[in-house]
Design a protein around this motif. Sequence first.
Motif, PDB file in Angstrom:
ATOM      1  N   THR A   1      -7.600   7.901  -2.049  1.00 25.59           N
ATOM      2  CA  THR A   1      -7.252   8.079  -0.644  1.00 25.59           C
ATOM      3  C   THR A   1      -7.742   9.430  -0.132  1.00 25.59           C
ATOM      4  O   THR A   1      -8.244   9.531   0.994  1.00 25.59           O
ATOM      5  CB  THR A   1      -5.733   7.953  -0.464  1.00 25.59           C
ATOM      6  OG1 THR A   1      -5.329   6.633  -0.840  1.00 25.59           O
ATOM      7  CG2 THR A   1      -5.323   8.206   0.977  1.00 25.59           C
ATOM      8  N   ALA A   2      -7.623  10.473  -0.937  1.00 26.01           N
ATOM      9  CA  ALA A   2      -8.053  11.808  -0.511  1.00 26.01           C
ATOM     10  C   ALA A   2      -9.546  11.823  -0.190  1.00 26.01           C
ATOM     11  O   ALA A   2      -9.968  12.362   0.846  1.00 26.01           O
ATOM     12  CB  ALA A   2      -7.726  12.831  -1.595  1.00 26.01           C
TER      13      ALA A   2
ATOM     14  N   GLU B   1     -11.667   1.166   0.621  1.00 22.58           N
ATOM     15  CA  GLU B   1     -10.665   0.549  -0.265  1.00 22.58           C
ATOM     16  C   GLU B   1     -10.131   1.668  -1.142  1.00 22.58           C
ATOM     17  O   GLU B   1     -10.820   2.168  -2.024  1.00 22.58           O
ATOM     18  CB  GLU B   1     -11.316  -0.563  -1.090  1.00 22.58           C
ATOM     19  CG  GLU B   1     -10.307  -1.487  -1.756  1.00 22.58           C
ATOM     20  CD  GLU B   1      -9.944  -1.022  -3.149  1.00 22.58           C
ATOM     21  OE1 GLU B   1      -8.870  -0.378  -3.278  1.00 22.58           O
ATOM     22  OE2 GLU B   1     -10.705  -1.270  -4.079  1.00 22.58           O
ATOM     23  N   LEU B   2      -8.880   2.067  -0.873  1.00 21.31           N
ATOM     24  CA  LEU B   2      -8.354   3.320  -1.419  1.00 21.31           C
ATOM     25  C   LEU B   2      -7.217   3.071  -2.415  1.00 21.31           C
ATOM     26  O   LEU B   2      -7.086   1.985  -2.951  1.00 21.31           O
ATOM     27  CB  LEU B   2      -7.930   4.223  -0.257  1.00 21.31           C
ATOM     28  CG  LEU B   2      -9.013   4.436   0.821  1.00 21.31           C
ATOM     29  CD1 LEU B   2      -8.489   5.295   1.957  1.00 21.31           C
ATOM     30  CD2 LEU B   2     -10.283   5.018   0.227  1.00 21.31           C
TER      31      LEU B   2
ATOM     32  N   SER C   1       1.299   4.095   0.515  1.00 21.79           N
ATOM     33  CA  SER C   1       0.319   3.143   0.006  1.00 21.79           C
ATOM     34  C   SER C   1       0.729   1.726   0.368  1.00 21.79           C
ATOM     35  O   SER C   1       1.906   1.428   0.562  1.00 21.79           O
ATOM     36  CB  SER C   1       0.201   3.271  -1.515  1.00 21.79           C
ATOM     37  OG  SER C   1      -0.244   4.557  -1.882  1.00 21.79           O
ATOM     38  N   GLY C   2      -0.255   0.832   0.417  1.00 17.04           N
ATOM     39  CA  GLY C   2       0.044  -0.563   0.706  1.00 17.04           C
ATOM     40  C   GLY C   2      -1.087  -1.473   0.281  1.00 17.04           C
ATOM     41  O   GLY C   2      -1.588  -2.262   1.080  1.00 17.04           O
TER      42      GLY C   2
ATOM     43  N   LYS D   1      -1.686   0.742   5.485  1.00 17.27           N
ATOM     44  CA  LYS D   1      -1.329   2.167   5.529  1.00 17.27           C
ATOM     45  C   LYS D   1      -2.440   3.028   4.911  1.00 17.27           C
ATOM     46  O   LYS D   1      -3.624   2.850   5.268  1.00 17.27           O
ATOM     47  CB  LYS D   1       0.043   2.384   4.858  1.00 17.27           C
ATOM     48  CG  LYS D   1       1.166   1.603   5.553  1.00 17.27           C
ATOM     49  CD  LYS D   1       2.544   1.922   5.030  1.00 17.27           C
ATOM     50  CE  LYS D   1       2.875   1.246   3.747  1.00 17.27           C
ATOM     51  NZ  LYS D   1       4.301   1.379   3.359  1.00 17.27           N
ATOM     52  N   ASP D   2      -2.108   3.935   3.998  1.00 20.95           N
ATOM     53  CA  ASP D   2      -3.122   4.845   3.442  1.00 20.95           C
ATOM     54  C   ASP D   2      -3.984   4.207   2.356  1.00 20.95           C
ATOM     55  O   ASP D   2      -4.785   4.884   1.718  1.00 20.95           O
ATOM     56  CB  ASP D   2      -2.436   6.084   2.837  1.00 20.95           C
ATOM     57  CG  ASP D   2      -1.953   7.051   3.899  1.00 20.95           C
ATOM     58  OD1 ASP D   2      -2.128   6.756   5.098  1.00 20.95           O
ATOM     59  OD2 ASP D   2      -1.382   8.100   3.529  1.00 20.95           O
ATOM     60  N   SER D   3      -3.840   2.906   2.151  1.00 20.80           N
ATOM     61  CA  SER D   3      -4.630   2.238   1.117  1.00 20.80           C
ATOM     62  C   SER D   3      -5.965   1.705   1.622  1.00 20.80           C
ATOM     63  O   SER D   3      -6.669   1.031   0.861  1.00 20.80           O
ATOM     64  CB  SER D   3      -3.820   1.097   0.488  1.00 20.80           C
ATOM     65  OG  SER D   3      -2.803   1.618  -0.342  1.00 20.80           O
TER      66      SER D   3
END
Length: 486
Positions: free
Chosen positions: A226-227, A246-247, A403-404, A447-449
Motif C-alpha cells: 500500500t505504501a 492491487e495493494l 485494508s479490504g 479501502k487502502d487495498s
Amino acid sequence: MEHHFYNIVGAERRDGQNCTRVTCPRTGEALWEAPLASKEDLEDAVSSGRASARSWGNASLHIRQNLLRDFALELTAWAKSLSPILARETGKSVSQTKRLCHVGSQRCECSDHLESSQSLDDEVVYEDATVKVVATHMPLGLVAAICPWNFPLVLAMGKIAAALLTGNCVIVKPSPFTPYTTMKVVELALDVFPPGVLQVLHGEADLGRELTIHRSIDKITFTGSTATGKKIMESAAYTLKNMTLELGGNDASIVCDDVNVSAVAHEVAQGCLFHSGQMCVATKRVYVHKSIYEASLRCLVKEFELFITGTPRDTPSIFGPLQNSAQFTIVKELIDDCKARAYRFATGGKVEEGPGLWIQPTIVDRPPDESSIVSEEQFGPITPVLEWETEEEVISRANNTRSGLGACVWSADITRAERISRKLQAGTVWVNSFEKPLPMAYFSGHKDSGVGGEWGRQGLLSYCYTQSLHVYKDNVLTAAEALVLP
C-alpha cells in the motif's frame, strides 16, 4: 537454459554496465548477475512500444489470441528449465514452481485470457426506435506492469495476457528481488510477438518512478504494498495515467460454531501458511467462535506444526523461507513485539538460525485487537487467532481495518455464511475455502487495498478506453437539407 539475463528492448537482448545479484532465500547463496536498465534502455523501450502500439492494437482479436496461445505453448515447453530459476529466486520448492511455470494449467496466465468469454465485444447498451448506443473498447496504448516478488511469474503473466489481449503493448518491470524468471520469459517472447509488443526492464525503485511519470506511458498496473502504491498514484497524477493498484491486505477468516473443527483447521492453516504467508490474500487474522475456540486452537497448532522449516528446495512443500531480508526483519520485529508484550504463543515464535531466511510457523493466542500483530499486515508465517461471540461483533472487528482485499467465512449453514460475507468490507470473500483467486472473477481491493482491479471481463476493461457510439437511425439529413441549415 543458460543463466544469462537481458533487458529486452524492441527486438534486442541488452546487457548493462551495472548489474545486481539476488540472494537465494532458501540457502543464502548469491545468484546470477542481472543487468540494470539504463535511461537509454527506458527511452528506447518506450519508443519501440509506441511504434508497435498502433499495428498491435489494430490486429484482430483472433490474431492476438493465437499469438498468446503460441506464447503459452512456448513457456510450457520451457517450464522444466524455468522452474529451478523461479525456485532459487523466490525460495519456493521446485515442486511448487513446476506448477507455477506450467502456463497451460495455472490460474491468471495466458491460457485463462484467450477464450471468447474473456474478450470485449461491442455491446448495445441502449436501443429504441430512434437511437442505438453501442459501447466499443479500444486499447490504451503502452502499459507499464510493475510486478511483485511473491509470485513474480503468475502475477506478471496475468498483467501481460490481459494487456496484450486487449491490444496494448507492455513494458514489464519485475521486482528487483526476483528479476530472473520474468526476464527469461520475456526473452522467450522474442520468438512470438512483433518487436516492441512485450519488453522487460530490470531496475530498482528509481526505474519504477521513471515509468510512472513518463508521458508516453498510458497506464500503470502495479501489485505490491500500500505504501508503494500511494507513491505510484502520486507520481502518475502528473500525467493523469490510467492505473490499477492491487495493494496489501489484512484478510480475516471467520470460523462459525457449526463447522467440522478439524477439517476447517486444516484448510485455514493452508490459507495462513501458503508461501509462508507471503501472499496479498493470505489469511492474516483468524476469528473463531467462542464455543469451539479451544478445540480449534488445538487443531490449528497441530496443523501449523506439520510445516517444517529448512527443507531442501526439491522437497514438496507449500512452505518456505521469507523471500528477502527486509520482509524477514518485519516479521522478526512483530515476533519480538509480541514477546515484549507477553502475548501467548500457542506454537512457534522462533527465528531459525541460517542458512536462509526461515521463521517457524507461529500462532499468537488472543492478542488484543489493537496490537500490531492484529492491526498490521504480517506477510509472513505468524497468525493471531482470536475469539468471537456474536455475528455483529465479529463483523465489526473484521472490518476495523484500512485494508479490504479478501476474507473467508466458514459455516455449515451457507445462508448464514453468505449473510456474514455480504457485510464484510472486502473485494473478494471465499465461503468455506481459503483464498483461491480465479481468473474469471474480478479481483479488487476496497479501502487502502487498491484502486481498480484485474481479471475477468471487468478487469479487461481497465486496459481499454470505452467509447460510446450514439447512432441515430431516422434523423440523417440529405445533402440538400444540409445546405439550408443556418
